[in-house]
Scaffold this motif. Structure first.
Motif, mmCIF file in Angstrom:
data_model
loop_
_atom_site.group_PDB
_atom_site.id
_atom_site.type_symbol
_atom_site.label_atom_id
_atom_site.label_comp_id
_atom_site.label_asym_id
_atom_site.label_seq_id
_atom_site.Cartn_x
_atom_site.Cartn_y
_atom_site.Cartn_z
ATOM 1 N N SER A 81 0.804 -1.227 0.000
ATOM 2 C CA SER A 81 0.000 0.000 0.000
ATOM 3 C C SER A 81 0.837 1.277 0.000
ATOM 4 O O SER A 81 0.315 2.361 -0.260
ATOM 5 C CB SER A 81 -0.929 0.006 1.214
ATOM 6 N N ASN A 82 2.133 1.174 0.313
ATOM 7 C CA ASN A 82 3.022 2.339 0.410
ATOM 8 C C ASN A 82 2.556 3.352 1.445
ATOM 9 O O ASN A 82 2.736 4.552 1.277
ATOM 10 C CB ASN A 82 3.214 3.012 -0.948
ATOM 11 N N VAL A 83 1.952 2.859 2.514
ATOM 12 C CA VAL A 83 1.510 3.725 3.601
ATOM 13 C C VAL A 83 2.594 3.714 4.681
ATOM 14 O O VAL A 83 3.041 2.651 5.109
ATOM 15 C CB VAL A 83 0.163 3.230 4.177
ATOM 16 N N PRO A 84 3.022 4.901 5.137
ATOM 17 C CA PRO A 84 4.062 4.930 6.166
ATOM 18 C C PRO A 84 3.507 4.543 7.538
ATOM 19 O O PRO A 84 2.349 4.824 7.861
ATOM 20 C CB PRO A 84 4.541 6.379 6.154
ATOM 21 N N ILE A 85 4.349 3.889 8.313
ATOM 22 C CA ILE A 85 4.028 3.558 9.696
ATOM 23 C C ILE A 85 5.231 3.919 10.563
ATOM 24 O O ILE A 85 6.367 3.870 10.111
ATOM 25 C CB ILE A 85 3.660 2.067 9.903
ATOM 26 N N VAL A 86 4.938 4.317 11.778
ATOM 27 C CA VAL A 86 5.987 4.506 12.760
ATOM 28 C C VAL A 86 5.967 3.243 13.621
ATOM 29 O O VAL A 86 4.897 2.723 13.944
ATOM 30 C CB VAL A 86 5.792 5.796 13.592
ATOM 31 N N VAL A 87 7.140 2.731 13.932
ATOM 32 C CA VAL A 87 7.236 1.482 14.672
ATOM 33 C C VAL A 87 7.890 1.750 16.024
ATOM 34 O O VAL A 87 9.009 2.250 16.095
ATOM 35 C CB VAL A 87 8.043 0.423 13.887
ATOM 36 N N LEU A 88 7.147 1.405 17.064
ATOM 37 C CA LEU A 88 7.646 1.499 18.428
ATOM 38 C C LEU A 88 7.843 0.089 18.961
ATOM 39 O O LEU A 88 7.097 -0.818 18.590
ATOM 40 C CB LEU A 88 6.645 2.242 19.325
ATOM 41 N N ARG A 89 8.826 -0.094 19.834
ATOM 42 C CA ARG A 89 9.049 -1.393 20.456
ATOM 43 C C ARG A 89 9.151 -1.202 21.958
ATOM 44 O O ARG A 89 9.844 -0.306 22.448
ATOM 45 C CB ARG A 89 10.322 -2.052 19.921
ATOM 46 N N GLU A 90 8.466 -2.066 22.662
ATOM 47 C CA GLU A 90 8.454 -2.045 24.119
ATOM 48 C C GLU A 90 9.866 -2.294 24.639
ATOM 49 O O GLU A 90 10.568 -3.176 24.157
ATOM 50 C CB GLU A 90 7.492 -3.133 24.586
ATOM 51 N N LYS A 91 10.281 -1.521 25.636
ATOM 52 C CA LYS A 91 11.621 -1.685 26.207
ATOM 53 C C LYS A 91 11.690 -2.824 27.217
ATOM 54 O O LYS A 91 12.773 -3.308 27.505
ATOM 55 C CB LYS A 91 12.093 -0.387 26.862
ATOM 56 N N SER A 92 10.544 -3.261 27.743
ATOM 57 C CA SER A 92 10.548 -4.339 28.733
ATOM 58 C C SER A 92 10.839 -5.676 28.057
ATOM 59 O O SER A 92 11.000 -5.757 26.846
ATOM 60 C CB SER A 92 9.196 -4.408 29.459
ATOM 61 N N ASP A 93 10.851 -6.725 28.841
ATOM 62 C CA ASP A 93 11.171 -8.055 28.333
ATOM 63 C C ASP A 93 10.216 -8.546 27.252
ATOM 64 O O ASP A 93 10.594 -9.342 26.402
ATOM 65 C CB ASP A 93 11.204 -9.071 29.482
ATOM 66 N N ASP A 94 8.957 -8.077 27.273
ATOM 67 C CA ASP A 94 7.997 -8.524 26.273
ATOM 68 C C ASP A 94 8.401 -8.080 24.869
ATOM 69 O O ASP A 94 8.174 -8.795 23.905
ATOM 70 C CB ASP A 94 6.590 -8.012 26.580
ATOM 71 N N ILE B 137 0.678 6.352 9.900
ATOM 72 C CA ILE B 137 0.770 7.808 10.006
ATOM 73 C C ILE B 137 0.732 8.410 8.604
ATOM 74 O O ILE B 137 0.825 7.701 7.598
ATOM 75 C CB ILE B 137 2.048 8.247 10.754
ATOM 76 N N GLY B 138 0.636 9.720 8.556
ATOM 77 C CA GLY B 138 0.639 10.420 7.278
ATOM 78 C C GLY B 138 2.044 10.632 6.755
ATOM 79 O O GLY B 138 3.031 10.562 7.495
ATOM 80 N N GLY B 139 2.117 10.922 5.483
ATOM 81 C CA GLY B 139 3.406 11.168 4.834
ATOM 82 C C GLY B 139 4.185 12.330 5.409
ATOM 83 O O GLY B 139 5.389 12.209 5.668
ATOM 84 N N PRO B 140 3.553 13.480 5.644
ATOM 85 C CA PRO B 140 4.316 14.604 6.203
ATOM 86 C C PRO B 140 4.891 14.303 7.589
ATOM 87 O O PRO B 140 6.020 14.685 7.890
ATOM 88 C CB PRO B 140 3.286 15.743 6.276
ATOM 89 N N GLU B 141 4.113 13.601 8.406
ATOM 90 C CA GLU B 141 4.603 13.245 9.740
ATOM 91 C C GLU B 141 5.736 12.225 9.640
ATOM 92 O O GLU B 141 6.709 12.291 10.395
ATOM 93 C CB GLU B 141 3.468 12.713 10.611
ATOM 94 N N ALA B 142 5.606 11.294 8.708
ATOM 95 C CA ALA B 142 6.683 10.318 8.488
ATOM 96 C C ALA B 142 7.967 11.026 8.077
ATOM 97 O O ALA B 142 9.059 10.705 8.568
ATOM 98 C CB ALA B 142 6.260 9.299 7.426
ATOM 99 N N THR B 143 7.831 11.999 7.196
ATOM 100 C CA THR B 143 8.994 12.778 6.768
ATOM 101 C C THR B 143 9.598 13.530 7.947
ATOM 102 O O THR B 143 10.821 13.539 8.128
ATOM 103 C CB THR B 143 8.585 13.770 5.661
ATOM 104 N N ALA B 144 8.753 14.136 8.770
ATOM 105 C CA ALA B 144 9.239 14.903 9.922
ATOM 106 C C ALA B 144 10.003 14.011 10.899
ATOM 107 O O ALA B 144 11.060 14.395 11.411
ATOM 108 C CB ALA B 144 8.070 15.588 10.631
ATOM 109 N N ILE B 145 9.485 12.815 11.143
ATOM 110 C CA ILE B 145 10.161 11.879 12.061
ATOM 111 C C ILE B 145 11.467 11.396 11.445
ATOM 112 O O ILE B 145 12.512 11.379 12.108
ATOM 113 C CB ILE B 145 9.232 10.703 12.420
#
Length: 163
Positions: A15-28, A36-44
């Motif tokens: 789909s070429n849709v941007p996503i921001v990926v977060l990962r939990e810092k705990s053991d899980d 997210i939107g393209g402009p926000e993806a670019t900003a990040i």
């Protein structure tokens, strides 16, 4: 509430849709992907890559305003997932106390990456949308992610963001 680390911005194929990926810092170590939107993806991505635009982007302006008003971003909290829409809060410390501002996770993360503020996700959000990914999938080379994002940016037409 779980502390998260920002893995980066990816482009969801086909789909070429941007996503921001977060990962939990705990053991899980659950992964939390947020579309997210393209402009926000670019900003990040710009902030992660240390790109200095000739003029401040919106999120740079927000950081400048916070600094000028002696307000610090203490943390970002991804608070809920309702009808497939994520919600977040900026937790700000000002001279007169703590203020909480509701916002989109993409904007909150774009400001957090510029200020070094930690990002958290509620336990409910992680229970609803977090998942454990196979090691080989999560261990993507940063250069590969950047290259995928560059390909996305090169394929974007400004008309794609017109209302």
């Amino acid at each position: 509430m779980q502390e998260m680390e920002l893995i980066g911005v990816r482009v969801e194929l086909p789909s070429n849709v941007p996503i921001v990926v977060l990962r939990e810092k705990s053991d899980d170590r659950r992964i939390l992907p947020i579309f997210i939107g393209g402009p926000e993806a670019t900003a990040i991505a710009f902030a992660l890559d240390g790109v200095e635009p000739p003029r401040p982007l919106t999120h740079d302006l927000i950081v400048m305003l916070l600094e000028d008003l002696t307000v610090t971003l203490e943390r970002v909290l991804v608070t809920e997932l309702r009808d497939s829409v994520f919600f977040a809060e900026l937790h700000l410390r000002a001279p007169d106390g703590v203020h909480v501002v509701s916002c989109r996770p993409s904007d909150a993360i774009a400001v957090a990456v510029r200020t070094g503020a930690p990002v958290f996700a509620s336990d409910e959000v992680l229970a609803d949308a977090g998942h454990v990914e196979a090691t080989e999938v999560t261990e993507v080379e940063p250069d590969d992610v950047v290259e995928q994002f560059r390909e996305f940016i090169e394929s974007v037409d400004p008309d794609d963001f017109a209302s």
